[in-house]
Scaffold this motif. Structure first.
Motif, PDB file in Angstrom:
ATOM      1  N   MET A 129       0.828  -1.218   0.000  1.00 17.64           N
ATOM      2  CA  MET A 129       0.000   0.000   0.000  1.00 17.64           C
ATOM      3  C   MET A 129       0.856   1.259   0.000  1.00 17.64           C
ATOM      4  O   MET A 129       0.563   2.242  -0.654  1.00 17.64           O
ATOM      5  CB  MET A 129      -0.928  -0.004   1.217  1.00 17.64           C
ATOM      6  N   TYR A 130       1.932   1.246   0.790  1.00 20.95           N
ATOM      7  CA  TYR A 130       2.852   2.376   0.852  1.00 20.95           C
ATOM      8  C   TYR A 130       4.235   1.921   0.386  1.00 20.95           C
ATOM      9  O   TYR A 130       4.659   0.790   0.651  1.00 20.95           O
ATOM     10  CB  TYR A 130       2.952   2.935   2.276  1.00 20.95           C
ATOM     11  N   SER A 131       4.950   2.803  -0.271  1.00 19.93           N
ATOM     12  CA  SER A 131       6.284   2.470  -0.776  1.00 19.93           C
ATOM     13  C   SER A 131       7.318   2.523   0.346  1.00 19.93           C
ATOM     14  O   SER A 131       7.076   3.106   1.407  1.00 19.93           O
ATOM     15  CB  SER A 131       6.673   3.448  -1.886  1.00 19.93           C
ATOM     16  N   LYS A 132       8.471   1.923   0.089  1.00 11.41           N
ATOM     17  CA  LYS A 132       9.561   1.963   1.062  1.00 11.41           C
ATOM     18  C   LYS A 132       9.996   3.404   1.324  1.00 11.41           C
ATOM     19  O   LYS A 132      10.352   3.763   2.453  1.00 11.41           O
ATOM     20  CB  LYS A 132      10.741   1.134   0.559  1.00 11.41           C
ATOM     21  N   LYS A 133       9.959   4.233   0.273  1.00 13.40           N
ATOM     22  CA  LYS A 133      10.338   5.639   0.424  1.00 13.40           C
ATOM     23  C   LYS A 133       9.390   6.356   1.391  1.00 13.40           C
ATOM     24  O   LYS A 133       9.826   7.168   2.220  1.00 13.40           O
ATOM     25  CB  LYS A 133      10.317   6.317  -0.945  1.00 13.40           C
ATOM     26  N   GLU A 134       8.098   6.051   1.280  1.00 13.73           N
ATOM     27  CA  GLU A 134       7.126   6.677   2.182  1.00 13.73           C
ATOM     28  C   GLU A 134       7.351   6.228   3.620  1.00 13.73           C
ATOM     29  O   GLU A 134       7.323   7.047   4.548  1.00 13.73           O
ATOM     30  CB  GLU A 134       5.700   6.333   1.734  1.00 13.73           C
ATOM     31  N   TYR A 135       7.550   4.941   3.802  1.00 15.92           N
ATOM     32  CA  TYR A 135       7.808   4.444   5.156  1.00 15.92           C
ATOM     33  C   TYR A 135       9.043   5.114   5.755  1.00 15.92           C
ATOM     34  O   TYR A 135       9.049   5.525   6.921  1.00 15.92           O
ATOM     35  CB  TYR A 135       7.993   2.929   5.145  1.00 15.92           C
ATOM     36  N   PHE A 136      10.090   5.222   4.947  1.00 13.84           N
ATOM     37  CA  PHE A 136      11.335   5.831   5.432  1.00 13.84           C
ATOM     38  C   PHE A 136      11.101   7.289   5.826  1.00 13.84           C
ATOM     39  O   PHE A 136      11.559   7.728   6.883  1.00 13.84           O
ATOM     40  CB  PHE A 136      12.413   5.741   4.347  1.00 13.84           C
ATOM     41  N   ARG A 137      10.394   8.035   4.973  1.00 15.73           N
ATOM     42  CA  ARG A 137      10.154   9.456   5.245  1.00 15.73           C
ATOM     43  C   ARG A 137       9.342   9.639   6.527  1.00 15.73           C
ATOM     44  O   ARG A 137       9.700  10.446   7.399  1.00 15.73           O
ATOM     45  CB  ARG A 137       9.439  10.099   4.068  1.00 15.73           C
ATOM     46  N   HIS A 138       8.272   8.894   6.670  1.00 14.13           N
ATOM     47  CA  HIS A 138       7.378   9.092   7.812  1.00 14.13           C
ATOM     48  C   HIS A 138       7.999   8.589   9.115  1.00 14.13           C
ATOM     49  O   HIS A 138       7.836   9.225  10.165  1.00 14.13           O
ATOM     50  CB  HIS A 138       6.033   8.415   7.545  1.00 14.13           C
TER      51      HIS A 138
END
Length: 368
Positions: free
Chosen positions: A1-10
């Protein structure tokens, strides 16, 4: 659902915010700063300061997860929680380590019920945890001499608080905090509101109530705005505009008054009128109605100051009023499915309104 980049940023923003809140906790609780050479924030004090940052950031996280999980349940695309770090210790200014957290809707919310569910889930979830933190804080107060560990100068015979304190911050009361203090706290151990910043669970819980009330203001697209939109489908616009007008009336009370020097008033008055107009600029009112409303608010503030010279609002709300008017908006977006709320949802709506009344603090931070 969410990309690795999104997880890293948040996750990165969450960790940075947690560290900032812990640094701020060290400053509030123990008067120790990372930037100070006289009273440095050492590693043991950093760990102890987590007694503030864990409950405080944890409550904010639960609040945002309430929004997130409800949006997932309703198949509404949204971002992960954005935590906003905000620490001013590097310039010696007070801060709490964060400006809060938000999630962003990535798809259209199609119904009134979905807007309501997503909006109300966050503050109610956070409130439950905040209530638990405050209950623990009030029932586990340290001995009354705890304050002398932080301020040993209080024991000195020649100590004068008026001369010693360059900056005093006193927290204002709200109905829930006041009631819990009277019911749960040992009066002999309970600090006054000017010393509350040294008690991590009480301070974290107090700030959580502050953010809960802020989100539940019945205005525009705030969580409280979603509640009003769901509960009053035909009159939510009028309610939002009325409450925003009253909010700005209280916020700016005392800014301009008849006791100012004429030369200063001639400059301050038009600037202030312009500021208030900018706050109302994005409303759907006609230009004539906007000016009439703005001038009415300023004239009423001026009149109150004339008849009640000591009446004072809370000017710190003006910045938030500006953000509401210019960024967040004071009108709720329409939906495709405008079906009214069912009975259980209406009950939750009134519960949310009660929580707002209990948590709202008219003057949350009194600085002198």
């Amino acid at each position: 659902m969410y990309s690795k980049k999104e997880y890293f940023r948040h996750i990165s923003l969450f960790i940075i915010t947690f560290v900032c809140a812990t640094l701020a906790g060290g400053e509030w609780l123990y008067g120790r700063s990372l930037m100070s050479s006289e009273n440095p924030l050492t590693w043991p004090y950093f760990i102890k300061s987590m007694a503030f940052s864990i409950p405080f950031i944890g409550i904010l996280l639960i609040h945002e997860l309430g929004h997130l999980f409800t949006s997932i349940y309703h198949k509404v695309k949204s971002s992960l929680p954005f935590f906003i770090p905000f620490w001013l210790g590097f310039i010696g200014a007070p801060s709490i380590g964060t400006m809060g957290a938000i999630i962003k809707m990535k798809s259209m919310v199609s119904s009134r019920k979905k807007f309501f569910d997503i909006g109300v889930a966050g503050p109610l979830a956070g409130f439950i945890i905040a209530f638990g933190v405050l209950t623990y804080g009030f029932t586990h107060l340290p001995d009354s001499d705890y304050i002398y560990e932080i301020h040993p100068e209080y024991l000195e015979e020649d100590y004068n608080p008026d001369e010693a304190a360059a900056l005093t911050i006193e927290l204002g009361d709200n109905l829930l905090f006041w009631t819990m203090e009277k019911v749960l706290a040992d009066p002999e151990k309970m600090p006054d509101m000017g010393e509350l910043i040294h008690y991590p669970y009480l301070f974290a819980g107090y700030l959580a109530l502050f953010f809960t009330a802020l989100n539940l203001l019945p205005i525009g697209q705030l969580d409280g705005g979603h509640v009003i939109f769901g509960l009053f489908p035909k009159s939510h616009k009028k309610i939002s505009l009325t409450f925003y007008s009253l909010f700005m009336l209280f916020a700016g009370l005392g800014i301009v008054n008849p006791f100012m020097e004429t030369s200063y008033l001639l400059i301050a008055l038009p600037l202030y009128i312009g500021f208030v107009f900018i706050c109302f600029r994005k409303t759907s009112l006609s230009l004539q109605s906007k000016w009439a409303l703005v001038l009415s608010i300023v004239m009423l503030q001026y009149s109150i100051s004339y008849f009640y010279p000591h009446a004072q609002g809370y000017n710190g709300w003006l910045l938030f009023g500006f953000l509401l008017g210019r960024v967040l908006g004071i009108e709720h977006p329409p939906v495709i499915d405008g079906s009214p709320l069912n009975g259980p949802r209406k009950a939750l709506a009134w519960l949310a309104i009660l929580v707002f009344i209990l948590c709202f603090t008219p003057q949350p931070f009194q600085i002198s």
